[in-house]
Design an enzyme around this catalytic site. Sequence first.
Site, mmCIF file in Angstrom:
data_model
loop_
_atom_site.group_PDB
_atom_site.id
_atom_site.type_symbol
_atom_site.label_atom_id
_atom_site.label_comp_id
_atom_site.label_asym_id
_atom_site.label_seq_id
_atom_site.Cartn_x
_atom_site.Cartn_y
_atom_site.Cartn_z
ATOM 1 N N GLU A 58 -0.739 5.669 19.788
ATOM 2 C CA GLU A 58 -0.884 5.580 21.163
ATOM 3 C C GLU A 58 -1.623 4.105 21.506
ATOM 4 O OE1 GLU A 58 -1.594 10.077 20.841
ATOM 5 O OE2 GLU A 58 -2.018 8.150 19.642
ATOM 6 N N ARG A 216 6.978 5.204 -9.140
ATOM 7 C CA ARG A 216 7.535 3.882 -9.865
ATOM 8 C C ARG A 216 8.597 3.436 -8.955
ATOM 9 N NH1 ARG A 216 6.805 7.428 -13.936
ATOM 10 N NH2 ARG A 216 9.332 7.884 -14.151
ATOM 11 N N GLU A 299 6.317 19.367 -9.679
ATOM 12 C CA GLU A 299 7.173 19.139 -10.653
ATOM 13 C C GLU A 299 6.525 20.020 -11.974
ATOM 14 O OE1 GLU A 299 8.724 15.254 -11.431
ATOM 15 O OE2 GLU A 299 8.627 14.634 -9.444
ATOM 16 N N LEU A 304 5.259 28.033 -14.337
ATOM 17 C CA LEU A 304 4.375 27.730 -13.183
ATOM 18 C C LEU A 304 5.105 27.689 -11.726
ATOM 19 C CD1 LEU A 304 1.748 26.901 -11.973
ATOM 20 C CD2 LEU A 304 2.295 24.724 -12.268
#
Length: 380
Positions: A58, A216, A299, A304
């Site tokens: 704003e 990257r 990732e 996991l």
Amino acid sequence: MTTNQPVCDERWMRQALQLAESVLYVTAPNPRVACLIVRGDQLLASGATQRAGGPHAEVMALRQAAERGIDVAGATVYVTLEPCSHYGRTPPCVDALIAARPARIVIAMSDPNPLVGGQGIAKLQAAGIAVATDVCTEEALAVNPGFVARMTRKTPWAWLKLAASLDGRIALANGQSQWITGPAARADGHHWRARSCVVLTGVGTVRADDPQMNVRHVETARPPIKAIVDSRLQIDPQARIFDGAPAWVFTCAADPEKAQRLADRNAQVIELPAANGRVDLNAMMRWMGEQDINEVHVEAGARLSGALVQAQCADELLVYMAPMLLGDGIGMAHLEPLQRLADAQPFEFIDTASVAPDVRLRARHIGHWKALLQGLRHGN
């Protein structure tokens, strides 16, 4: 909630949301917010929230109007999040708006921050400014799911990035996985790393692939923190993931000597409670919420990834699928067998895109998304 919105409100709000997306990599831990100032069919000024501690959307829009010599009194202001009404790192945006005397303010979604929580809207209305709310709310939530999740359930929004074959394999049976998907898919994945606050992996992936886990292919002034789940604190302090940038290692094993060697690599060891001999993933998510982490990009390997799904920590799936069949191999997520289809966690596809020669699929956890959306619409 305001009904019977003018059709142009949605058009202007969607333009504001596009502007909010331009600061995806910038604002955390603050939300990505944009503001348009409109009179009739003319855009007078616009602005988006800057880095934490900098001006909000704003203020940026009002500054641009002032620089152009435009009096915004009587105009309509479109803002993608309820203007803040409290002093944080910056003064309240609602006061700046009231001083500018617009006739009307249109808001996409209420602010889930308990320090705001409807107070901004109430203050605008008390000043005699007409307020319309809940315009493109779901689209606005899609720009800031992590901020809303952290404010309401106290944990970040987490997605699992998976690169798989058509038959759902992320690696061959011998562990070989580089590369299932092509360069375009890998570059696209860096956009998702860059917008997140944390890139999370497991110690098994670090030991097998020695990845860098940095950004990257996208320019960003706010790279994500690298984090590793390592229940037994087995990680090699010389791993490439420790490149001097801040890193977190989540463990449930105490090893002061190893912790010091990791600290020398700018990695902080966080000891958490154990669940079945491994890091309690829900405790890990709560800890990250306490550190103002909005979004987590995962990732990791099948173990996991599966553990995060079973712990109800996976909010979204980001799947890059390659046009190949691998046969016997490692699946996307190691999950305990179900006895009934009805017990499967429900996801819904929300986007498909070509990243030739591969395809990117996005699937969102239905229950997690609905909980955030309902909280916003009920003025959490």
